[in-house]
Scaffold this motif. Structure first.
Motif, mmCIF file in Angstrom:
data_model
loop_
_atom_site.group_PDB
_atom_site.id
_atom_site.type_symbol
_atom_site.label_atom_id
_atom_site.label_comp_id
_atom_site.label_asym_id
_atom_site.label_seq_id
_atom_site.Cartn_x
_atom_site.Cartn_y
_atom_site.Cartn_z
ATOM 1 N N GLU A 101 30.616 5.718 -1.907
ATOM 2 C CA GLU A 101 31.370 6.079 -2.564
ATOM 3 C C GLU A 101 31.900 6.308 -2.696
ATOM 4 N N GLY A 102 33.355 5.374 -3.210
ATOM 5 C CA GLY A 102 34.338 5.566 -3.171
ATOM 6 C C GLY A 102 35.530 6.109 -1.740
ATOM 7 N N ARG A 103 34.712 6.507 -1.183
ATOM 8 C CA ARG A 103 35.556 7.021 0.414
ATOM 9 C C ARG A 103 36.089 5.981 1.084
ATOM 10 N N ALA A 104 36.027 5.122 1.446
ATOM 11 C CA ALA A 104 36.551 4.207 2.173
ATOM 12 C C ALA A 104 36.770 2.695 1.725
ATOM 13 N N ARG A 105 37.881 2.274 2.411
ATOM 14 C CA ARG A 105 39.016 1.250 1.518
ATOM 15 C C ARG A 105 38.374 0.404 2.419
ATOM 16 N N GLY A 106 38.463 -0.822 2.363
ATOM 17 C CA GLY A 106 38.617 -2.231 3.358
ATOM 18 C C GLY A 106 39.870 -3.160 3.950
ATOM 19 N N VAL A 107 39.816 -3.822 5.356
ATOM 20 C CA VAL A 107 40.829 -4.615 5.076
ATOM 21 C C VAL A 107 40.157 -6.412 5.258
ATOM 22 N N ALA A 108 40.171 -7.377 4.599
ATOM 23 C CA ALA A 108 38.637 -8.593 5.142
ATOM 24 C C ALA A 108 39.664 -9.182 6.056
ATOM 25 N N THR A 109 38.341 -10.121 6.376
ATOM 26 C CA THR A 109 39.704 -11.207 6.863
ATOM 27 C C THR A 109 39.262 -13.028 5.841
ATOM 28 N N VAL A 110 39.752 -13.567 5.375
ATOM 29 C CA VAL A 110 39.239 -14.421 4.256
ATOM 30 C C VAL A 110 40.305 -16.138 5.191
ATOM 31 N N ARG A 111 39.926 -16.819 5.028
ATOM 32 C CA ARG A 111 40.201 -18.145 5.709
ATOM 33 C C ARG A 111 40.601 -18.905 3.824
ATOM 34 N N ARG A 112 41.683 -19.566 4.475
ATOM 35 C CA ARG A 112 42.278 -20.527 3.441
ATOM 36 C C ARG A 112 41.883 -20.463 1.847
ATOM 37 N N ASP A 113 40.823 -21.290 2.112
ATOM 38 C CA ASP A 113 40.358 -21.829 1.184
ATOM 39 C C ASP A 113 39.463 -21.235 0.190
ATOM 40 N N VAL A 114 39.840 -19.696 0.727
ATOM 41 C CA VAL A 114 38.887 -18.749 -0.233
ATOM 42 C C VAL A 114 39.424 -18.287 -1.875
ATOM 43 N N ALA A 115 38.201 -18.579 -2.646
ATOM 44 C CA ALA A 115 38.456 -18.825 -3.944
ATOM 45 C C ALA A 115 38.780 -17.323 -4.626
ATOM 46 N N GLU A 116 39.197 -17.325 -6.246
ATOM 47 C CA GLU A 116 39.821 -16.700 -6.563
ATOM 48 C C GLU A 116 39.089 -15.292 -7.041
ATOM 49 N N ASP A 117 37.956 -16.087 -7.015
ATOM 50 C CA ASP A 117 36.622 -14.164 -7.662
ATOM 51 C C ASP A 117 35.815 -14.358 -6.809
ATOM 52 N N GLU A 118 36.203 -14.980 -5.139
ATOM 53 C CA GLU A 118 35.898 -13.653 -4.283
ATOM 54 C C GLU A 118 36.823 -13.168 -3.765
ATOM 55 N N LEU A 119 38.212 -13.239 -4.372
ATOM 56 C CA LEU A 119 38.913 -12.033 -3.754
ATOM 57 C C LEU A 119 38.859 -11.165 -4.234
ATOM 58 N N GLN A 120 38.402 -11.359 -5.950
ATOM 59 C CA GLN A 120 38.662 -10.538 -6.865
ATOM 60 C C GLN A 120 37.086 -9.541 -6.666
ATOM 61 N N ARG A 121 35.790 -10.073 -6.426
ATOM 62 C CA ARG A 121 34.942 -9.160 -5.772
ATOM 63 C C ARG A 121 35.397 -8.433 -4.097
ATOM 64 N N LEU A 122 36.151 -8.845 -3.599
ATOM 65 C CA LEU A 122 36.003 -8.469 -2.224
ATOM 66 C C LEU A 122 37.097 -7.105 -3.119
ATOM 67 N N HIS A 123 38.131 -7.446 -3.679
ATOM 68 C CA HIS A 123 38.916 -6.199 -3.931
ATOM 69 C C HIS A 123 38.085 -5.530 -5.038
ATOM 70 N N GLU A 124 36.849 -5.294 -5.802
ATOM 71 C CA GLU A 124 36.350 -4.593 -6.284
ATOM 72 C C GLU A 124 35.071 -3.853 -5.680
ATOM 73 N N ALA A 125 34.816 -4.638 -4.583
ATOM 74 C CA ALA A 125 34.368 -3.417 -3.847
ATOM 75 C C ALA A 125 35.074 -2.149 -2.488
ATOM 76 N N GLY A 126 36.571 -2.562 -2.527
ATOM 77 C CA GLY A 126 37.983 -1.970 -2.220
ATOM 78 C C GLY A 126 38.335 -2.507 -0.983
ATOM 79 N N VAL A 127 38.526 -3.616 -0.368
ATOM 80 C CA VAL A 127 39.399 -4.154 -0.115
ATOM 81 C C VAL A 127 40.688 -4.431 -0.734
ATOM 82 N N ARG A 128 41.956 -3.295 0.405
ATOM 83 C CA ARG A 128 43.334 -4.163 -0.017
ATOM 84 C C ARG A 128 43.320 -4.538 1.071
ATOM 85 N N GLY A 129 43.576 -4.999 1.600
ATOM 86 C CA GLY A 129 44.375 -6.083 2.624
ATOM 87 C C GLY A 129 43.705 -6.809 3.484
#
Length: 315
Positions: A101-129
Motif C-alpha cells: 500500500e505504498g509503504r515499500a520500495r524495491g531494489v531489483a536484480t535485472v539482466r543486461r537484456d532486460v527490456a524497457e517495458d519490463e523496467l517500466q513495469r518494475l518502476h510502477e510497482a515501486g522499484v527504484r534501484g
C-alpha cells in the motif's frame, strides 16, 4: 511474543536458515517515518520458486511476516532488496511491493537484456534501484561486464545502483566503482574486517572512496554479519556487536547525508546465530548518537532516495 512461539505472523517454514521468531520490542523509539532500508522477502517457495543457480536455499519469509516485523519494531516503511536466491526473477519482490500500500520500495536484480517495458513495469510497482553482487562466494561471475549497459537503461527512470562487495576486493574494483555514472549505494559498508583498526588502511580506503565520490552512499547495516564479538552482555546490559560500532559511527558522523540503515531481515546465509531484530534496532543510537543523526539515517536519507516526492514532508 516469546522466542519459540509458533503462532501468529512470525510462523516459520522448516529449513536450515530460520530467522529469530521472537523479536523483542526495542527500547529505542525511532523518529516518525523511519524506514527499514534493507530487508528481503523469500518465496513462499511454492508460489515464487527459488533460482536454480542459487548458492543457498532459505526458508520462506513472506511479505506478511516482513510487514508484521515492520510494525513490531516501529518502522513506517521498508526498502525490499532482491536477494541472490531469487536470481533475476523479481516476482516475489513485486508482489510484496504491490501489497505494501505504498509503504515499500524495491531494489531489483535485472539482466543486461532486460527490456524497457519490463523496467517500466518494475518502476510502477515501486522499484527504484538495481543491485549488483560482487561477493564472489555468492555469484558465479562478478557483473562488471553488464553493469554499464544496465546503468544506461535505468538512467531515464532515475534509479540508483546498489553494489555488494567485500573489503578485500575494493582495491581492484575501486576505479571501476568510481566510474559508475549513477547514484551508488554500498551494502554494509563494503563488509570491513572489524578485527582491524577502524583508522587503518583497509577501512581508510573505503572512507576515501566515499570522500572522492559524492554520488556514493552506504548502508551502515548488518553488524551481525561483521561482528567477531557478536551480541554479548556488558555491565549488566545487552551491548550488541560492540566491535562494529566504531566503524559505523565513523561513517555516520562523516557522511550524515549519505547513510542508510536496515535490518537485513530475515538475515540470509547466516550460520553462527540468528539475531534478534529488536536488539539490532537498539544498536542504532550507538552509531547515530544524536536526534539529528538518527533522523537523517532513518527518515530523511531513505525518503530522499526512495520517496523523493515526499522526502521533505513530516509524518
Amino acid at each position: 511474543m516469546a522466542h519459540g512461539d509458533t503462532t501468529g505472523p512470525f510462523d516459520k517454514t522448516p529449513g536450515w536458515l530460520d530467522w529469530y521468531d521472537g523479536p523483542s520490542v526495542p527500547t529505542f523509539r525511532m523518529p516518525p517515518g523511519a524506514v527499514d532500508a534493507h530487508c528481503h522477502v523469500f518465496g513462499p517457495g511454492g508460489e515464487f520458486p527459488f533460482a536454480p543457480e542459487r548458492k543457498y536455499t532459505p526458508c520462506d519469509a513472506s511479505a506478511e511476516q516482513l510487514f508484521a516485523l515492520r510494525d513490531r519494531l516501529g518502522f513506517d516503511r521498508n526498502v525490499i532488496v532482491q536477494a541472490t536466491c531469487h536470481g533475476a526473477d523479481n516476482s516475489a519482490l513485486v508482489d510484496a511491493l504491490q501489497r505494501s500500500e505504498g509503504r515499500a520500495r524495491g531494489v531489483a536484480t535485472v539482466r543486461r537484456d532486460v527490456a524497457e517495458d519490463e523496467l517500466q513495469r518494475l518502476h510502477e510497482a515501486g522499484v527504484r534501484g538495481v543491485r549488483f553482487n560482487f561477493v564472489k562466494r555468492l555469484v558465479d561471475r562478478v557483473p562488471t561486464d553488464s553493469l554499464e549497459e544496465i546503468v544506461a537503461k535505468i538512467a531515464p527512470l532515475g534509479w540508483h545502483v546498489v553494489i555488494y562487495f567485500e573489503a578485500e576486493d575494493l582495491p581492484e574494483l575501486y576505479d571501476f566503482f568510481s566510474g559508475i555514472q549513477a547514484p551508488v549505494v554500498v551494502d554494509h559498508m563494503g563488509r570491513p574486517d572489524v578485527s582491524k583498526d577502524p583508522e587503518g588502511p583497509e577501512f581508510g580506503l573505503f572512507l576515501r572512496f566515499m570522500r572522492e565520490n559524492e554520488n556514493v552512499w552506504t548502508k551502515v547495516s548488518c553488524p551481525e554479519r561483521l561482528s567477531v564479538t557478536g551480541p554479548r552482555a556488558l555491565d549488566g546490559e545487552q551491548q550488541a556487536y560492540t566491535d562494529v560500532v566504531p566503524f559505523a559511527r565513523r561513517v555516520v558522523e562523516e557522511f550524515p547525508d549519505r547513510v542508510l540503515w536496515g535490518t537485513d531481515w530475515p538475515h540470509p546465509n547466516l550460520k553462527d546465530h540468528m539475531p534478534d531484530d529488536g536488539l539490532l534496532v537498539d544498536y542504532i543510537p550507538r552509531i547515530a548518537t544524536t536526534d539529528d543523526l538518527q533522523r537523517k539515517l532513518l527518515v530523511d536519507n531513505p525518503r530522499r532516495l526512495y520517496w523523493p516526492e515526499d522526502a521533505l514532508e513530516g509524518e
